[in-house]
Scaffold this motif. Structure first.
Motif, PDB file in Angstrom:
ATOM      1  N   ASP A   1      11.730   0.436  14.932  1.00 15.08           N
ATOM      2  CA  ASP A   1      12.569   1.052  13.909  1.00 15.08           C
ATOM      3  C   ASP A   1      13.163   2.352  14.436  1.00 15.08           C
ATOM      4  O   ASP A   1      14.357   2.640  14.241  1.00 15.08           O
ATOM      5  CB  ASP A   1      11.741   1.311  12.648  1.00 15.08           C
ATOM      6  N   TYR A   2      12.351   3.151  15.104  1.00 14.38           N
ATOM      7  CA  TYR A   2      12.805   4.416  15.704  1.00 14.38           C
ATOM      8  C   TYR A   2      13.942   4.165  16.694  1.00 14.38           C
ATOM      9  O   TYR A   2      14.985   4.836  16.652  1.00 14.38           O
ATOM     10  CB  TYR A   2      11.620   5.089  16.405  1.00 14.38           C
ATOM     11  N   ASN A   3      13.766   3.199  17.569  1.00 10.90           N
ATOM     12  CA  ASN A   3      14.801   2.907  18.564  1.00 10.90           C
ATOM     13  C   ASN A   3      16.097   2.446  17.901  1.00 10.90           C
ATOM     14  O   ASN A   3      17.192   2.853  18.313  1.00 10.90           O
ATOM     15  CB  ASN A   3      14.309   1.837  19.536  1.00 10.90           C
ATOM     16  N   ARG A   4      15.974   1.599  16.887  1.00 11.13           N
ATOM     17  CA  ARG A   4      17.160   1.079  16.199  1.00 11.13           C
ATOM     18  C   ARG A   4      17.910   2.202  15.472  1.00 11.13           C
ATOM     19  O   ARG A   4      19.147   2.226  15.461  1.00 11.13           O
ATOM     20  CB  ARG A   4      16.726   0.010  15.192  1.00 11.13           C
ATOM     21  N   LEU A   5      17.162   3.145  14.910  1.00  8.54           N
ATOM     22  CA  LEU A   5      17.782   4.246  14.181  1.00  8.54           C
ATOM     23  C   LEU A   5      18.402   5.288  15.111  1.00  8.54           C
ATOM     24  O   LEU A   5      19.541   5.719  14.901  1.00  8.54           O
ATOM     25  CB  LEU A   5      16.747   4.944  13.290  1.00  8.54           C
ATOM     26  N   PHE A   6      17.643   5.681  16.157  1.00  7.87           N
ATOM     27  CA  PHE A   6      17.979   6.902  16.894  1.00  7.87           C
ATOM     28  C   PHE A   6      18.285   6.734  18.375  1.00  7.87           C
ATOM     29  O   PHE A   6      18.868   7.629  18.976  1.00  7.87           O
ATOM     30  CB  PHE A   6      16.804   7.896  16.803  1.00  7.87           C
ATOM     31  N   VAL A   7      17.878   5.635  18.999  1.00  7.65           N
ATOM     32  CA  VAL A   7      17.923   5.561  20.464  1.00  7.65           C
ATOM     33  C   VAL A   7      18.853   4.476  20.979  1.00  7.65           C
ATOM     34  O   VAL A   7      19.625   4.677  21.911  1.00  7.65           O
ATOM     35  CB  VAL A   7      16.495   5.334  21.032  1.00  7.65           C
ATOM     36  N   GLY A   8      18.790   3.297  20.416  1.00  5.22           N
ATOM     37  CA  GLY A   8      19.551   2.174  20.932  1.00  5.22           C
ATOM     38  C   GLY A   8      18.646   1.250  21.740  1.00  5.22           C
ATOM     39  O   GLY A   8      17.430   1.353  21.659  1.00  5.22           O
ATOM     40  N   PRO A   9      19.223   0.328  22.517  1.00  4.56           N
ATOM     41  CA  PRO A   9      20.647   0.232  22.872  1.00  4.56           C
ATOM     42  C   PRO A   9      21.525  -0.257  21.727  1.00  4.56           C
ATOM     43  O   PRO A   9      21.024  -0.735  20.720  1.00  4.56           O
ATOM     44  CB  PRO A   9      20.627  -0.801  24.006  1.00  4.56           C
ATOM     45  N   GLY A  10      22.813  -0.087  21.936  1.00 13.08           N
ATOM     46  CA  GLY A  10      23.770  -0.545  20.940  1.00 13.08           C
ATOM     47  C   GLY A  10      24.010   0.478  19.849  1.00 13.08           C
ATOM     48  O   GLY A  10      23.723   1.671  19.990  1.00 13.08           O
ATOM     49  N   HIS A  11      24.541   0.015  18.749  1.00 17.57           N
ATOM     50  CA  HIS A  11      24.894   0.867  17.614  1.00 17.57           C
ATOM     51  C   HIS A  11      23.663   1.559  17.048  1.00 17.57           C
ATOM     52  O   HIS A  11      22.624   0.937  16.835  1.00 17.57           O
ATOM     53  CB  HIS A  11      25.547   0.014  16.525  1.00 17.57           C
ATOM     54  N   LEU A  12      23.773   2.862  16.803  1.00 17.77           N
ATOM     55  CA  LEU A  12      22.684   3.622  16.198  1.00 17.77           C
ATOM     56  C   LEU A  12      22.932   3.769  14.707  1.00 17.77           C
ATOM     57  O   LEU A  12      24.026   4.139  14.280  1.00 17.77           O
ATOM     58  CB  LEU A  12      22.578   5.019  16.829  1.00 17.77           C
ATOM     59  N   GLU A  13      21.919   3.488  13.906  1.00 14.09           N
ATOM     60  CA  GLU A  13      22.050   3.600  12.461  1.00 14.09           C
ATOM     61  C   GLU A  13      22.046   5.058  11.996  1.00 14.09           C
ATOM     62  O   GLU A  13      22.634   5.385  10.965  1.00 14.09           O
ATOM     63  CB  GLU A  13      20.907   2.835  11.782  1.00 14.09           C
ATOM     64  N   ALA A  14      21.379   5.923  12.760  1.00 12.00           N
ATOM     65  CA  ALA A  14      21.283   7.337  12.370  1.00 12.00           C
ATOM     66  C   ALA A  14      21.285   8.201  13.632  1.00 12.00           C
ATOM     67  O   ALA A  14      20.248   8.702  14.061  1.00 12.00           O
ATOM     68  CB  ALA A  14      20.014   7.583  11.559  1.00 12.00           C
ATOM     69  N   PRO A  15      22.452   8.389  14.255  1.00 11.21           N
ATOM     70  CA  PRO A  15      22.510   9.155  15.501  1.00 11.21           C
ATOM     71  C   PRO A  15      21.988  10.583  15.288  1.00 11.21           C
ATOM     72  O   PRO A  15      22.478  11.285  14.392  1.00 11.21           O
ATOM     73  CB  PRO A  15      24.002   9.167  15.862  1.00 11.21           C
ATOM     74  N   PRO A  16      21.012  11.036  16.065  1.00 13.25           N
ATOM     75  CA  PRO A  16      20.326  12.290  15.759  1.00 13.25           C
ATOM     76  C   PRO A  16      20.970  13.541  16.345  1.00 13.25           C
ATOM     77  O   PRO A  16      20.261  14.484  16.719  1.00 13.25           O
ATOM     78  CB  PRO A  16      18.939  12.051  16.380  1.00 13.25           C
ATOM     79  N   TRP A  17      22.307  13.571  16.423  1.00 10.93           N
ATOM     80  CA  TRP A  17      22.998  14.718  17.005  1.00 10.93           C
ATOM     81  C   TRP A  17      23.963  15.343  15.990  1.00 10.93           C
ATOM     82  O   TRP A  17      24.750  14.644  15.343  1.00 10.93           O
ATOM     83  CB  TRP A  17      23.786  14.295  18.245  1.00 10.93           C
ATOM     84  N   GLU A  18      23.920  16.638  15.916  1.00  9.70           N
ATOM     85  CA  GLU A  18      24.759  17.358  14.957  1.00  9.70           C
ATOM     86  C   GLU A  18      26.240  17.065  15.158  1.00  9.70           C
ATOM     87  O   GLU A  18      26.985  16.876  14.192  1.00  9.70           O
ATOM     88  CB  GLU A  18      24.497  18.864  15.089  1.00  9.70           C
ATOM     89  N   SER A  19      26.684  17.024  16.417  1.00  8.79           N
ATOM     90  CA  SER A  19      28.111  16.857  16.687  1.00  8.79           C
ATOM     91  C   SER A  19      28.644  15.530  16.165  1.00  8.79           C
ATOM     92  O   SER A  19      29.803  15.432  15.753  1.00  8.79           O
ATOM     93  CB  SER A  19      28.396  16.983  18.189  1.00  8.79           C
ATOM     94  N   VAL A  20      27.797  14.483  16.160  1.00 13.07           N
ATOM     95  CA  VAL A  20      28.244  13.176  15.671  1.00 13.07           C
ATOM     96  C   VAL A  20      28.572  13.259  14.173  1.00 13.07           C
ATOM     97  O   VAL A  20      29.524  12.622  13.698  1.00 13.07           O
ATOM     98  CB  VAL A  20      27.174  12.101  15.935  1.00 13.07           C
ATOM     99  N   TYR A  21      27.823  14.058  13.451  1.00  8.75           N
ATOM    100  CA  TYR A  21      28.039  14.173  12.004  1.00  8.75           C
ATOM    101  C   TYR A  21      29.107  15.199  11.640  1.00  8.75           C
ATOM    102  O   TYR A  21      29.769  15.063  10.602  1.00  8.75           O
ATOM    103  CB  TYR A  21      26.717  14.538  11.301  1.00  8.75           C
ATOM    104  N   ARG A  22      29.328  16.196  12.481  1.00 11.52           N
ATOM    105  CA  ARG A  22      30.206  17.302  12.083  1.00 11.52           C
ATOM    106  C   ARG A  22      31.575  17.295  12.762  1.00 11.52           C
ATOM    107  O   ARG A  22      32.494  17.952  12.280  1.00 11.52           O
ATOM    108  CB  ARG A  22      29.510  18.640  12.342  1.00 11.52           C
ATOM    109  N   SER A  23      31.727  16.571  13.858  1.00 12.04           N
ATOM    110  CA  SER A  23      33.031  16.545  14.524  1.00 12.04           C
ATOM    111  C   SER A  23      33.900  15.442  13.935  1.00 12.04           C
ATOM    112  O   SER A  23      33.390  14.410  13.486  1.00 12.04           O
ATOM    113  CB  SER A  23      32.860  16.321  16.032  1.00 12.04           C
TER     114      SER A  23
END
Length: 229
Positions: free
Chosen positions: A82-104
Motif C-alpha cells: 500500500d505504501y509503495n502504491r501510494l508514495f513510491v511506485g513504480p508507475g502512477h502514484l496515488e499520493a505523491p509525497p512532495w510539496e511541489s507536486v501539490y503546489r506547482s
C-alpha cells in the motif's frame, strides 16, 4: 509555561514528528509496527491530545494493528505494498509525497517550492542528507526538519538559552509549507489507501498539524513573550 513543562512538550513533539518522518520516508517496517503494538502509542496519544481527527486516525490504525497482530509478517507486506502504491511506485502514484507536486501549476518535482524548502533548511544551517537524490520537499524530510527544530529548541531551553528562533521557525514552516499542501495529500491518501492503517495515518497527520499549530501559537505568546520582556 515553566521550563520542565516546556521541555516535556518539546520532547513529545519531536517524537511525533520523528514517527511521522519515519513512516513517510521508509514505510511501516516490522520494527516500527512491533513498537506500536508493544508501546501502545496509538492508544495513549488520543488520551493526551484533544483532537477528534487525530483520535479517529489513531483508533483506525490501532484497530487494524490489533486485528492483524497474529499475522504480522503478511500484514506488514500488505502495508508495504500500500505504501509503495501510494508514495513510491513504480508507475502512477496515488499520493505523491512532495510539496511541489501539490503546489506547482505543472505538478512537477524540483520546482520553486522545492527550492523554497531547501532555502528554509539552509536558513537554519541545514542541508538535506538526500540532496540531489530526493527532493527537499518530501513530506518525510519536512517532518524530519520539524523534529530537528523541536530537538534544538529543547537543547536551548535546557541550556538556559533563547529558543524563540526555533519555535518561530516551526510556526513559519507550518504556515508557509506544511499547512499549504499536506491536507490535500492526506485527502488523497484517504481516498486511495487500501488499508485502515494508511487511512488512519492521513487523519492522524492532519489532526496533529492542527494541534501543533495551535499549541505553538499559545507557547510563543506565553513562554517566548515572557522571555523577551
Amino acid at each position: 509555561m515553566d521550563k520542565e513543562l516546556l521541555l516535556e512538550w518539546l520532547q513529545g513533539r519531536e517524537l511525533i514528528y520523528r514517527f511521522l518522518a519515519r513512516l513517510y520516508q521508509e514505510g511501516p517496517g516490522k520494527e516500527l509496527l512491533s513498537a506500536l503494538v508493544e508501546e501502545q502509542l496509538l492508544v495513549e496519544l488520543p488520551a493526551s491530545i484533544d483532537n477528534p481527527m487525530l483520535a479517529t486516525g489513531c483508533r483506525q490504525m490501532q484497530a487494524e494493528l490489533t486485528a492483524r497482530a497474529g499475522d504480522m509478517e503478511a500484514y506488514q507486506q500488505e502495508l508495504q505494498e500500500d505504501y509503495n502504491r501510494l508514495f513510491v511506485g513504480p508507475g502512477h502514484l496515488e499520493a505523491p509525497p512532495w510539496e511541489s507536486v501539490y503546489r506547482s501549476k505543472e505538478h512537477l518535482l524540483f520546482g520553486e517550492e522545492t527550492l523554497a524548502v531547501r532555502e528554509f533548511y539552509r536558513s537554519f544551517g541545514l542541508e538535506s542528507k538526500k540532496k540531489n537524490r530526493e527532493p527537499d520537499d518530501h513530506l518525510g524530510l519536512e517532518m524530519e526538519f520539524m523534529a530537528w527544530l523541536s530537538r534544538t529548541a529543547a537543547a536551548k531551553v535546557q541550556a538556559g538559552e533563547e529558543a524563540t528562533e526555533f519555535l518561530q521557525g516551526q510556526q513559519r514552516f507550518l504556515k508557509e509549507h506544511l499547512e499549504q499542501w499536506v491536507p490535500a495529500l492526506c485527502s488523497d491518501i484517504q481516498k486511495a489507501a487500501r488499508t485502515e492503517f494508511f487511512r488512519g495515518l492521513a487523519l492522524f497527520t492532519r489532526g496533529w498539524l492542527q494541534v501543533d499549530a495551535a499549541e505553538l501559537e499559545a507557547v510563543l505568546e506565553d513562554f517566548c513573550g515572557g522571555e523577551k520582556s
